[in-house]
Motif scaffolding. Structure first.
Motif, PDB file in Angstrom:
ATOM      1  N   ASP A 284      61.399  57.074  47.114  1.00 23.07           N
ATOM      2  CA  ASP A 284      61.291  58.874  47.288  1.00 23.07           C
ATOM      3  C   ASP A 284      60.527  58.417  49.243  1.00 23.07           C
ATOM      4  N   LYS A 285      60.723  59.666  49.734  1.00 22.42           N
ATOM      5  CA  LYS A 285      59.853  59.782  50.974  1.00 22.42           C
ATOM      6  C   LYS A 285      58.691  60.661  50.652  1.00 22.42           C
ATOM      7  N   ASN A 286      58.932  61.158  49.722  1.00 20.24           N
ATOM      8  CA  ASN A 286      58.113  63.320  49.622  1.00 20.24           C
ATOM      9  C   ASN A 286      57.598  62.252  48.036  1.00 20.24           C
ATOM     10  N   PRO A 287      56.125  61.245  47.979  1.00 17.47           N
ATOM     11  CA  PRO A 287      56.125  60.755  46.447  1.00 17.47           C
ATOM     12  C   PRO A 287      55.010  62.011  46.020  1.00 17.47           C
TER      13      PRO A 287
ATOM     14  N   ARG B 146      56.123  54.325  41.823  1.00 20.85           N
ATOM     15  CA  ARG B 146      55.940  53.470  43.055  1.00 20.85           C
ATOM     16  C   ARG B 146      55.760  52.171  42.919  1.00 20.85           C
ATOM     17  N   ASN B 147      55.762  51.495  41.232  1.00 14.01           N
ATOM     18  CA  ASN B 147      55.142  50.884  41.349  1.00 14.01           C
ATOM     19  C   ASN B 147      56.507  49.805  41.281  1.00 14.01           C
ATOM     20  N   PHE B 148      56.392  48.718  41.832  1.00 12.48           N
ATOM     21  CA  PHE B 148      57.527  48.485  43.149  1.00 12.48           C
ATOM     22  C   PHE B 148      58.660  47.374  41.831  1.00 12.48           C
ATOM     23  N   VAL B 149      57.768  46.389  41.428  1.00 13.91           N
ATOM     24  CA  VAL B 149      58.545  45.654  40.833  1.00 13.91           C
ATOM     25  C   VAL B 149      58.649  45.834  38.853  1.00 13.91           C
TER      26      VAL B 149
ATOM     27  N   ASP C 106      51.023  59.731  42.951  1.00 13.86           N
ATOM     28  CA  ASP C 106      51.297  59.347  43.518  1.00 13.86           C
ATOM     29  C   ASP C 106      50.928  58.978  45.086  1.00 13.86           C
ATOM     30  N   GLN C 107      51.041  60.462  45.636  1.00 16.22           N
ATOM     31  CA  GLN C 107      49.958  60.017  47.310  1.00 16.22           C
ATOM     32  C   GLN C 107      48.787  60.286  47.160  1.00 16.22           C
ATOM     33  N   LEU C 108      48.224  60.493  46.369  1.00 16.28           N
ATOM     34  CA  LEU C 108      46.917  60.174  46.069  1.00 16.28           C
ATOM     35  C   LEU C 108      46.451  58.457  46.152  1.00 16.28           C
ATOM     36  N   VAL C 109      47.166  58.188  44.933  1.00 14.60           N
ATOM     37  CA  VAL C 109      47.066  56.432  45.150  1.00 14.60           C
ATOM     38  C   VAL C 109      47.344  55.838  46.212  1.00 14.60           C
ATOM     39  N   ILE C 110      48.687  56.375  47.183  1.00 19.11           N
ATOM     40  CA  ILE C 110      48.866  56.225  48.125  1.00 19.11           C
ATOM     41  C   ILE C 110      47.693  55.695  49.586  1.00 19.11           C
ATOM     42  N   ASP C 111      47.488  57.426  49.361  1.00 19.62           N
ATOM     43  CA  ASP C 111      46.022  57.939  50.452  1.00 19.62           C
ATOM     44  C   ASP C 111      45.247  56.684  49.639  1.00 19.62           C
ATOM     45  N   ARG C 112      44.705  56.849  48.202  1.00 21.70           N
ATOM     46  CA  ARG C 112      43.184  56.180  47.993  1.00 21.70           C
ATOM     47  C   ARG C 112      42.943  54.511  48.647  1.00 21.70           C
ATOM     48  N   MET C 113      44.515  53.385  48.747  1.00 24.28           N
ATOM     49  CA  MET C 113      44.485  52.216  48.205  1.00 24.28           C
ATOM     50  C   MET C 113      44.418  52.604  50.529  1.00 24.28           C
ATOM     51  N   THR C 114      45.656  52.759  50.395  1.00 27.56           N
ATOM     52  CA  THR C 114      45.148  52.749  52.164  1.00 27.56           C
ATOM     53  C   THR C 114      44.188  52.771  52.944  1.00 27.56           C
ATOM     54  N   THR C 115      43.158  53.734  52.601  1.00 29.97           N
ATOM     55  CA  THR C 115      42.008  54.111  52.817  1.00 29.97           C
ATOM     56  C   THR C 115      40.713  53.307  52.380  1.00 29.97           C
ATOM     57  N   LEU C 116      41.216  52.655  51.754  1.00 33.20           N
ATOM     58  CA  LEU C 116      40.281  51.487  50.920  1.00 33.20           C
ATOM     59  C   LEU C 116      40.833  49.966  51.663  1.00 33.20           C
TER      60      LEU C 116
ATOM     61  N   GLY D  23      52.045  50.023  32.360  1.00 36.21           N
ATOM     62  CA  GLY D  23      51.451  49.750  32.883  1.00 36.21           C
ATOM     63  C   GLY D  23      51.543  48.750  34.513  1.00 36.21           C
ATOM     64  N   ALA D  24      50.978  48.286  34.770  1.00 30.26           N
ATOM     65  CA  ALA D  24      50.642  47.430  36.408  1.00 30.26           C
ATOM     66  C   ALA D  24      51.141  46.515  36.382  1.00 30.26           C
ATOM     67  N   SER D  25      52.677  45.873  36.789  1.00 34.19           N
ATOM     68  CA  SER D  25      52.747  44.767  37.035  1.00 34.19           C
ATOM     69  C   SER D  25      52.534  43.871  38.097  1.00 34.19           C
ATOM     70  N   HIS D  26      52.450  42.745  38.115  1.00 39.59           N
ATOM     71  CA  HIS D  26      52.433  41.750  39.324  1.00 39.59           C
ATOM     72  C   HIS D  26      53.576  42.849  40.372  1.00 39.59           C
ATOM     73  N   ALA D  27      52.886  42.660  41.156  1.00 42.84           N
ATOM     74  CA  ALA D  27      53.238  43.255  42.818  1.00 42.84           C
ATOM     75  C   ALA D  27      53.328  45.171  42.738  1.00 42.84           C
ATOM     76  N   ASP D  28      53.168  45.696  41.597  1.00 42.82           N
ATOM     77  CA  ASP D  28      53.097  47.115  41.336  1.00 42.82           C
ATOM     78  C   ASP D  28      52.586  47.306  43.198  1.00 42.82           C
ATOM     79  N   GLU D  29      51.236  47.368  43.089  1.00 40.13           N
ATOM     80  CA  GLU D  29      50.843  47.889  44.296  1.00 40.13           C
ATOM     81  C   GLU D  29      51.213  48.093  45.029  1.00 40.13           C
ATOM     82  N   ILE D  30      52.302  47.555  45.719  1.00 39.80           N
ATOM     83  CA  ILE D  30      53.081  47.415  46.796  1.00 39.80           C
ATOM     84  C   ILE D  30      53.697  48.871  47.628  1.00 39.80           C
ATOM     85  N   GLY D  31      54.304  49.187  46.902  1.00 42.76           N
ATOM     86  CA  GLY D  31      54.606  50.498  46.524  1.00 42.76           C
ATOM     87  C   GLY D  31      53.921  51.718  47.621  1.00 42.76           C
TER      88      GLY D  31
END
Length: 547
Positions: free
Chosen positions: A458-461, A428-431, A465-475, A441-449
């Protein structure tokens, strides 16, 4: 007709179709600007109020400041998030949008009510001040509203309509930033009706959006928010602010066949032209648009009155701050180029330095050699040194400005500052996903995803990837709620993220695992620290004495 007044008022409509009764409950809120009707989301337990106009643009002067929207006499159906301000769409490369675009979207968990007012998180998009829009195509709210907060996403004008900075009071500059400010005022005044807490508002943005957040913190004269998050963008970034460019409307008008030396004549002509043509002409001329230090006009309030580097003691108060960058900011910019395209840009170091420093020819060549040697030694510009090119791009435009901002804010007494490095490389690295860049690598704006439910992903990561979503949104949500991204360790957040201090610049590395370090890219940041000290007076905008 009966009206039951609560913060969110359900309106029940019974639809009879072929003899079958269908019921639909839409949320209705009674705000200070009138009744606003939303929709129930189909992908979670929240309501959506989309396309709410917060300001209007004068058709006779669409390049000038906007005005607050007057409000609604009848219930407003907030069902449509498709409004876009004039720009070239980054996906289709076509001109899109209209000046009727100053709308915002409010996403409200069903738990919000007058007895349970939720904290508010306001998103300001990036896009080099030339592109961007707030709708669910890119910024789906599902992940963040699950964290029991209200998410607001706002449109603001970009390109010539938002950032034309001239020497006439009708278009003084920073119209896009002033749009943002009107949106923040609207939110402050009306979010309580949606079940939000007007005294618990955090604004966040990425790239130009991150710089916008910093500008709002540094220059706004009103307290419209309580906390800030800046992702890969700060006011001290060399690309973030410049001087007025009075020739821009003359150039665009000439490109469209109307030649004049009178700025007001050019503006009047451009106001009469279809926005798509104005945007296309600016793109053909390869014009850039930025916030600027505004000229001083009678009866015109300036938003940016001086370059950020001259604001030694910004009036921040006690402003909890979360900021950081991505590990390989310049990755996609270079890895999406061919070997021939890279080799053709043989003066890239000169261009970078000449754009942001006032060097004479002798000093420019000397400084260029120093920077070149640090990153690529004696090698020529080619695909063989692309890693060095990625690093200098990342450091000059993002890493060092962010580190410099951190140090400046610590020096000004801020206590609750949290510093991060986003390093995760997933699906889900956006750019990287958009440009089909496959190198690690992790490029500019990649965290947006990992913060937003991007519509075409994908609606079912994947589980990782889901773990990173859960961690970032919780942080991010913990920071919004408590001013601390890890008030306690949990199974999902097993690491305590300490605040940065003058003595220990802690950062959280967000990767497949969470780890804590100190002073990322230390030797590279130290190089630029020395470079800027050596060339302090050569910085564009530098003043020997400032308040």
């Amino acid at each position: 007709m009966w009206r039951y007044k609560f913060n969110i008022l359900p309106v029940l409509a019974c639809l009879i179709h072929y003899g079958t009764a269908m019921s639909r409950i839409d949320p209705l809120v009674d705000t200070k600007v009138g009744l606003i009707r939303g929709l129930r989301a189909t992908d979670g337990d929240y309501a959506m109020f989309m396309g709410i106009p917060y300001a209007t643009v004068d058709g006779a002067n669409p390049f000038g400041p906007s005005e607050p929207h007057p409000g609604f006499d009848e219930p407003f159906d907030a069902y449509d998030d498709s409004a876009v301000c004039p720009q070239v769409d980054e996906f289709t490369d076509k001109e899109v949008g209209s000046i009727d675009c100053l709308h915002l979207n409010v996403y409200v968990p069903n738990t919000a009510n007058s007895k349970n007012r939720l904290p508010v998180l306001v998103w300001i998009y990036g896009g080099a001040f030339k592109i961007g829009y707030s709708g669910r195509f890119l910024y789906g709210p599902r992940y963040l509203v699950k964290q029991d907060l209200i998410l607001v996403t706002i449109n603001y004008r970009v390109g010539p309509y938002g950032f034309m900075c001239l020497d006439v009071p009708e278009v003084p500059g920073n119209q896009g930033l002033k749009d943002q400010q009107l949106a923040l005022k609207w939110i402050k005044n009306n979010i309580e009706a949606f079940g939000g807490n007007p005294d618990q508002i955090t604004i966040f943005g990425e790239s130009a959006g991150g710089s916008s957040v910093d500008f709002q913190s540094m220059y706004s004269q009103e307290k419209l928010f309580n906390q800030v998050i800046m992702q890969s963008g700060v006011a001290l970034a060399p690309w973030a602010v410049g001087a007025p460019e009075p020739l821009v409307p003359l150039k665009i008008a000439k490109q469209l066949g109307f030649e004049t030396t009178d700025t007001k004549e050019a503006l009047s002509f451009l106001a009469s032209i279809d926005t798509d043509l104005v945007i296309a002409a600016g793109a053909e001329l390869k014009l850039s648009y930025n916030p600027c230090v505004e000229n001083d006009f009678d009866n015109v309030t300036r938003f940016i009155h001086d370059f950020p580097l001259n604001i030694k003691k910004p009036n921040l108060g006690n402003l909890p701050t979360l900021l950081g960058v991505n590990k390989d900011e310049g990755l996609a910019d270079f890895r999406s180029k061919t070997a021939e395209e890279i080799s053709q840009n043989s003066e890239i170091f000169l261009e970078y330095l000449n754009y942001y420093f006032n060097f004479n020819t002798l000093d420019l060549n000397e400084m260029e050699q120093i920077v070149r040697n640090f990153y690529i030694g004696d090698e020529i510009i080619s695909e063989n040194v692309v890693e060095g090119l990625i690093k200098v791009y990342s450091d000059l435009f993002f890493n060092y400005p962010t580190a410099r901002t951190l140090q400046k804010y610590l020096d000004n007494g801020l206590k609750n500052i949290y510093y991060y490095l986003f390093s995760y490389d997933g699906e889900r690295n956006f750019v990287k996903n958009r440009l089909n860049v496959t190198v690690p690598g992790a490029s500019h704006a990649d965290e947006i995803g990992y913060l937003f439910d991007i519509s075409y992903m994908d609606k079912n990561p994947a589980p990782e990837d889901q773990l990173v979503i859960d961690r970032m949104t919780t942080l991010w949500a913990n920071f919004v709620k408590f001013g601390n991204p890890t008030p306690q360790t949990t199974e999902i957040l097993p690491v305590q993220w300490p605040a940065a201090t003058k003595d220990s610049q802690y950062y959280l590395n967000i990767d497949a695992d969470l780890t804590v370090g100190k002073r990322y890219f230390n030797s590279r940041i130290a190089f630029w620290e020395l470079f800027y000290k050596l060339n302090e007076k050569a910085q564009i905008g530098y003043k020997a004495r400032s308040k």
